[in-house]
Structure formats: structure tokens, C-alpha cells
Design a protein around this motif. Structure first.
Motif, mmCIF file in Angstrom:
data_model
loop_
_atom_site.group_PDB
_atom_site.id
_atom_site.type_symbol
_atom_site.label_atom_id
_atom_site.label_comp_id
_atom_site.label_asym_id
_atom_site.label_seq_id
_atom_site.Cartn_x
_atom_site.Cartn_y
_atom_site.Cartn_z
ATOM 1 N N HIS A 54 -3.640 9.699 -0.664
ATOM 2 C CA HIS A 54 -3.926 8.296 -0.979
ATOM 3 C C HIS A 54 -5.417 8.230 -1.277
ATOM 4 N N SER A 55 -5.808 7.386 -2.209
ATOM 5 C CA SER A 55 -7.209 7.355 -2.642
ATOM 6 C C SER A 55 -8.180 7.022 -1.519
ATOM 7 N N ASP A 56 -7.716 6.312 -0.489
ATOM 8 C CA ASP A 56 -8.602 5.920 0.606
ATOM 9 C C ASP A 56 -8.428 6.765 1.865
ATOM 10 N N MET A 57 -7.601 7.809 1.779
ATOM 11 C CA MET A 57 -7.276 8.599 2.969
ATOM 12 C C MET A 57 -7.454 10.084 2.674
ATOM 13 N N GLU A 58 -7.730 10.861 3.720
ATOM 14 C CA GLU A 58 -7.712 12.304 3.585
ATOM 15 C C GLU A 58 -6.265 12.765 3.522
ATOM 16 N N GLU A 67 0.819 -1.209 0.000
ATOM 17 C CA GLU A 67 0.000 0.000 0.000
ATOM 18 C C GLU A 67 0.857 1.265 0.000
ATOM 19 N N LEU A 94 -3.486 3.568 7.608
ATOM 20 C CA LEU A 94 -3.357 3.042 6.252
ATOM 21 C C LEU A 94 -2.825 1.619 6.236
ATOM 22 N N LYS A 105 -4.517 -0.281 10.267
ATOM 23 C CA LYS A 105 -5.712 0.227 10.951
ATOM 24 C C LYS A 105 -5.496 0.419 12.454
#
Length: 334
Positions: A117-121, A100, A162, A165
């Protein structure tokens, strides 16, 4: 208008300073090489791409131009592999174990590092404040202790969420020295590094070059997947060369900047992870295919590399720091 006495002294001082500076630069150059720089060069191609990787194992910053230092590429606060992620025991972690990381996109504006990152602010950290606060600790890279500054709780929480968790199992750290780090014992048995050749936080050396023609040739041998030079995380990409010509080079010159090739770049499982998706290749390609035809033949070098195949070259700067490289620069070899 005639000079006054003070002006004459000032002019002499400036001249002396310039001469002294030139002499110091020359002495640095002489001391840093310890080897004869070639006088004859052959153009091998041009510089197609420049990449800076601010964080070890994370995504690159694509550059049109960059400055050279003995520790690697730079542009102000943007430095190549000056940051890394460490675990609770302060051991460095990489995309080999945490793919990742490859999908983390760093950028630097002034002294502020931004991570996306696409899944994170997004998260921001001011590197100038990190250095001035000097929350110093030690971390390990391949078992070797290195001095680092801690980048704070916000980036720690971001990477921890990331990667596993958790709330604080990982931390981001910044290299706390302006000299190259030590390498693990035994590195010099085959390849001769000097204390100016090791960079900040790369595995071994501060500059990596890949030949695009070699990547294209590799793709003709791959059956179920295709790769790009991005799989090999180079700083420089050569365009216009012949496949595997780099095996025979000793020196590389990009524009007016001279590099010595310290060793081939031996490849690992990281090349099998798609740099765009973070997904591992099911058949461990291109690594397994490279093993079929890119092993070292010299017995001593083979013992050192094991089964790791070579692809690209690792280089150290042999001209003075402060030079610039830019896209389209001619690349010469000797």
C-alpha cells in the motif's frame, strides 16, 4: 520386445485407472450440472481481461491465464477471494465501509502472500504455514458462519494501522474449507443455487463476467464521471460483444470451459468508489444512473433485488475443474 506377465498387469491397471478416472470425471460433470448443457453456441466475443482478487474487497491480481476450480479462479496458492479482513467480532469488512481496502495490492509468489500500500511498508505471510498451523476460528459473511484460519499478528497489525490506526482491531483470515460456503437464508427463493455454486468468500458465486460494451454504453449516460470495468470487480471481461446482450444468456463458454449463469449481478455502493483512488463519487454514480435504466422488470426478481440495478452476470462452473482460461480465448454463449 514382448510383454512380461507383470507388464501386462501394469498396462491393464493403467488402462483401467484411466477409464475409471474418466468415468469419475464424467459422473462429477453429470452430477454438477443437473441441467442440459447446450449443443449450439454463438460466439459473443473474446476474453479481454482476467482478474483474481485474493482478498475480498482488496485490489486484483491481473492474470494472463488462470485455472478453474469450483471455488473460483486459482494459480497455485493464488485463489480468488480466499482471504478476507474481519473485525473484532469476526464479521467480514469490505470497501463499502473501508474504501482504503481497494488500494491494498496483494501478490502471491509460491505460497507467500505480499501486501503493499502506498502509505504502508510491505508485509508478507506464508499461506502454507497459515494452513499447517491451523489456528482455526469462525467468521461471518453476510451473517453466515464460515471456517477460517487466522493469518497471524503481523497482518492483523498491518490492516489495523491502515484502517483505523489501532493495533489489533482487524485480522486477516483464510478460508478453511475446500467446499463452497453456505449462503444466507432466502438466497434461493428466486435463483437456484446448488452446493457447488457458492465459492469461498465472494458475496454469492465464484465467477463474475462483465461486458465491456455495456460499460461503454453506461459511460455515454454518465454526465460528470467515467468508469471502467474495474469499478465492477469482474473475474472476466468480454470484448467484442453488444451492450447488455448478457441479459439474455443462460450459459457462457470460455474456450472449452462451460459456465451457467446463476443470476444477474446486482450492484451496490461499492461501484461508486474509484478503484484507483478509493474516493467515493459525490453523486453516487454510476449506481444512481444505473438505477434509472437497469432495474429488473420481473416482479419477483425486483422484490428480491430491491432498487439494486444489474450489471454483469454471476456464474458457476459446469465443466470439470482443472480447465484453463487465457487472454484471447473465444467466448461463446447460449
Amino acid at each position: 520386445m514382448p510383454y512380461h506377465h507383470g507388464q501386462v498387469i501394469t498396462a491393464a491397471a493403467v488402462t483401467a485407472g484411466a477409464i475409471g478416472g474418466a468415468y469419475c470425471a464424467y459422473r462429477w460433470y453429470q452430477e454438477s450440472t443437473k441441467t442440459k448443457i447446450p449443443e449450439e453456441w454463438t460466439q459473443a466475443g473474446t476474453l479481454k481481461n482476467i482478474y483474481v482478487y485474493p482478498i475480498k474487497s482488496c485490489g486484483p491480481v491481473i492474470m494472463n491465464q488462470a485455472e478453474l476450480s469450483t471455488l473460483g479462479l486459482k494459480d497455485g496458492w493464488l485463489r480468488d477471494r480466499f482471504l478476507m479482513v474481519v473485525d473484532e467480532k469476526n464479521n467480514f469488512v469490505t470497501a463499502r465501509a473501508y474504501p482504503e481496502l481497494l488500494l491494498v495490492r496483494p501478490s502471491v509468489k509460491s505460497s507467500v502472500l505480499t501486501l503493499t500500500h502506498s502509505d504502508m511498508e510491505p508485509v508478507h505471510v506464508n499461506l502454507a504455514e497459515v494452513v499447517s498451523n491451523q489456528i482455526r476460528k469462525t467468521a461471518r459473511v453476510w451473517g453466515v458462519m464460515v471456517p477460517v484460519y487466522d493469518c497471524g499478528w503481523e497482518t492483523s497489525e498491518w490492516f489495523s494501522r491502515l484502517l483505523d490506526k489501532s493495533s489489533g482491531n482487524f485480522r486477516l483470515v483464510y478460508y478453511a474449507s475446500q467446499t463452497g460456503r453456505s449462503l444466507r437464508e432466502g438466497t434461493n427463493k428466486i435463483y437456484k443455487f446448488t452446493d457447488k455454486d457458492t465459492g469461498a468468500l465472494p458475496d454469492e458465486v465464484p465467477f463474475n463476467l462483465i461486458n465491456d460494451a455495456s460499460v461503454e454504453d453506461l459511460n455515454t449516460k454518465l454526465k460528470e464521471t467515467k468508469v471502467t470495468h474495474r469499478n465492477f470487480r469482474p473475474n472476466f471481461v468480454l470484448e467484442g460483444g453488444k451492450a447488455y446482450d448478457e441479459d439474455n444468456w443462460k450459459f457462457v463458454k470460455i474456450g472449452d470451459n462451460v459456465f451457467e449463469i446463476i443470476k444477474p449481478c446486482f450492484r451496490c455502493i461499492l461501484t461508486t468508489i474509484d478503484p484507483e483512488t478509493g474516493v467515493r463519487d459525490a453523486k453516487a454514480d454510476p449506481l444512481e444512473t444505473l438505477k434509472t435504466y437497469r432495474q429488473m422488470t420481473d416482479p419477483a426478481a425486483r422484490r428480491s433485488a430491491g432498487n439494486s440495478p444489474r450489471m454483469g452476470v454471476q456464474m458457476a462452473l459446469r465443466s470439470g475443474p482443472g480447465g484453463l482460461v487465457a487472454l484471447g480465448d473465444p467466448i461463446y454463449v447460449a
